[in-house]
Each structure stands twice: as C-alpha cells, then as structure tokens.
Design a protein around this motif. Sequence first.
Motif, PDB file in Angstrom:
ATOM      1  N   ASN A  76     -36.327   0.422   2.653  1.00  0.00           N
ATOM      2  CA  ASN A  76     -37.749   0.062   2.714  1.00  0.00           C
ATOM      3  C   ASN A  76     -38.292  -0.264   1.325  1.00  0.00           C
ATOM      4  O   ASN A  76     -39.383   0.169   0.959  1.00  0.00           O
ATOM      5  CB  ASN A  76     -38.541   1.218   3.327  1.00  0.00           C
ATOM      6  CG  ASN A  76     -38.145   1.474   4.757  1.00  0.00           C
ATOM      7  OD1 ASN A  76     -38.423   0.672   5.632  1.00  0.00           O
ATOM      8  ND2 ASN A  76     -37.458   2.577   5.003  1.00  0.00           N
ATOM      9  N   SER A  77     -37.557  -1.032   0.560  1.00  0.00           N
ATOM     10  CA  SER A  77     -37.892  -1.264  -0.850  1.00  0.00           C
ATOM     11  C   SER A  77     -39.178  -2.058  -1.065  1.00  0.00           C
ATOM     12  O   SER A  77     -39.733  -2.032  -2.159  1.00  0.00           O
ATOM     13  CB  SER A  77     -36.727  -1.961  -1.557  1.00  0.00           C
ATOM     14  OG  SER A  77     -36.464  -3.215  -0.951  1.00  0.00           O
ATOM     15  N   TYR A  78     -39.680  -2.728  -0.043  1.00  0.00           N
ATOM     16  CA  TYR A  78     -40.884  -3.548  -0.228  1.00  0.00           C
ATOM     17  C   TYR A  78     -42.162  -2.878   0.274  1.00  0.00           C
ATOM     18  O   TYR A  78     -43.215  -3.499   0.286  1.00  0.00           O
ATOM     19  CB  TYR A  78     -40.702  -4.911   0.443  1.00  0.00           C
ATOM     20  CG  TYR A  78     -39.619  -5.711  -0.228  1.00  0.00           C
ATOM     21  CD1 TYR A  78     -39.832  -6.266  -1.495  1.00  0.00           C
ATOM     22  CD2 TYR A  78     -38.380  -5.875   0.365  1.00  0.00           C
ATOM     23  CE1 TYR A  78     -38.836  -6.983  -2.135  1.00  0.00           C
ATOM     24  CE2 TYR A  78     -37.378  -6.596  -0.267  1.00  0.00           C
ATOM     25  CZ  TYR A  78     -37.613  -7.147  -1.513  1.00  0.00           C
ATOM     26  OH  TYR A  78     -36.621  -7.847  -2.154  1.00  0.00           O
ATOM     27  N   SER A  79     -42.074  -1.619   0.664  1.00  0.00           N
ATOM     28  CA  SER A  79     -43.291  -0.928   1.111  1.00  0.00           C
ATOM     29  C   SER A  79     -44.147  -0.570  -0.101  1.00  0.00           C
ATOM     30  O   SER A  79     -43.634  -0.365  -1.196  1.00  0.00           O
ATOM     31  CB  SER A  79     -42.929   0.326   1.901  1.00  0.00           C
ATOM     32  OG  SER A  79     -42.291   1.257   1.082  1.00  0.00           O
ATOM     33  N   GLY A  80     -45.449  -0.482   0.108  1.00  0.00           N
ATOM     34  CA  GLY A  80     -46.349  -0.126  -0.986  1.00  0.00           C
ATOM     35  C   GLY A  80     -46.379   1.360  -1.269  1.00  0.00           C
ATOM     36  O   GLY A  80     -46.718   1.797  -2.362  1.00  0.00           O
ATOM     37  N   SER A  81     -46.013   2.170  -0.274  1.00  0.00           N
ATOM     38  CA  SER A  81     -46.074   3.623  -0.415  1.00  0.00           C
ATOM     39  C   SER A  81     -44.894   4.252   0.308  1.00  0.00           C
ATOM     40  O   SER A  81     -44.618   3.918   1.455  1.00  0.00           O
ATOM     41  CB  SER A  81     -47.381   4.135   0.198  1.00  0.00           C
ATOM     42  OG  SER A  81     -47.370   5.535   0.317  1.00  0.00           O
ATOM     43  N   THR A  82     -44.221   5.153  -0.364  1.00  0.00           N
ATOM     44  CA  THR A  82     -43.201   5.992   0.270  1.00  0.00           C
ATOM     45  C   THR A  82     -43.517   7.428  -0.108  1.00  0.00           C
ATOM     46  O   THR A  82     -43.673   7.741  -1.278  1.00  0.00           O
ATOM     47  CB  THR A  82     -41.777   5.630  -0.205  1.00  0.00           C
ATOM     48  OG1 THR A  82     -41.516   4.267   0.130  1.00  0.00           O
ATOM     49  CG2 THR A  82     -40.738   6.514   0.464  1.00  0.00           C
TER      50      THR A  82
END
Length: 146
Positions: free
Chosen positions: A23-29
């Motif tokens: 999920n490298s393109y999510s804004g928040s992890t």
Amino acid sequence: MKIKFQKEDFNINQEITNFTSKNSYSGSTMSFLGKVKQKNRGKKVRSIDIEFYEKMAFYQTKLIIKKIKRIVKIIDCLIIHRYGKLLPGENIVLVLVCSEHRNQSFFFLENIINHLKLTITFWKKENYGNSSKWVQAELNESNKLE
C-alpha cells in the motif's frame, strides 16, 4: 482486507513491511499493537487464555469492517488476533490500516479495536497466582458506531 486468527506469534516488522509495500501510495498508514498486561485490577497476571468461535468471529469482524467503511474510506487493512495461552508482554492483536487521510485511519483503528474487545466472539480468562477469572470486556469511551 485480511483477517487472521492464529495461535502463533506474528512478526510485527515483517507484517508492517509487507503491508506498507503493498500500500505504498496511501496517504496514511497506522498500526495498533495490543499486548498482554502484567497487572490487571491490581493482580499480577501469570497468563491469559483466549478462546473464540472462529466462524462467528470472522463474520462479526467482516461486518464491523463493512460498517466502518460506510462511514470512512479506507484503502486496506490487516487484522491479526491471537488465541490460546499467552504470557505477559506477548502480542495479542495487530491492526494495520491505510487510507488517504489520517483521520480515516484513526477512526478505523479506534472502532475496530473497540469492537474486537466488546462485540467479537472472544472469551478471555486471566490466570493469577492461585486463581483465575473470566474477564468481562469494558470500554471507557462511547462506541462511535452504535
């Protein structure tokens, strides 16, 4: 979206690395790690026994995720919850979530943990020196989905 119930421990670093690379393109992890307490209600905890009804726990967890997703948009999540005999300091639950914005991830984490603790079919027995007690789940704050 992945839900795992397992006896064996999980590798936190490996789970986070796998999840974030997927999920490298999510804004928040965000992550939540729950561990076995050493003391509860003033008593020293020697171990806990977690039992659950697997089919119902999967069904209930999927249902709660659907409810949360109607309120906030999340991109992906991973929930790992252990069962069996666990010792103080050992991992119980890991939740990873990613979304576009941090407020969505915060909301998901808070609500999924509350439901794992309160409404999912798990039973927890705390074992002390020479006694044990089945623990009633408690929540100090209001549940936002109810």
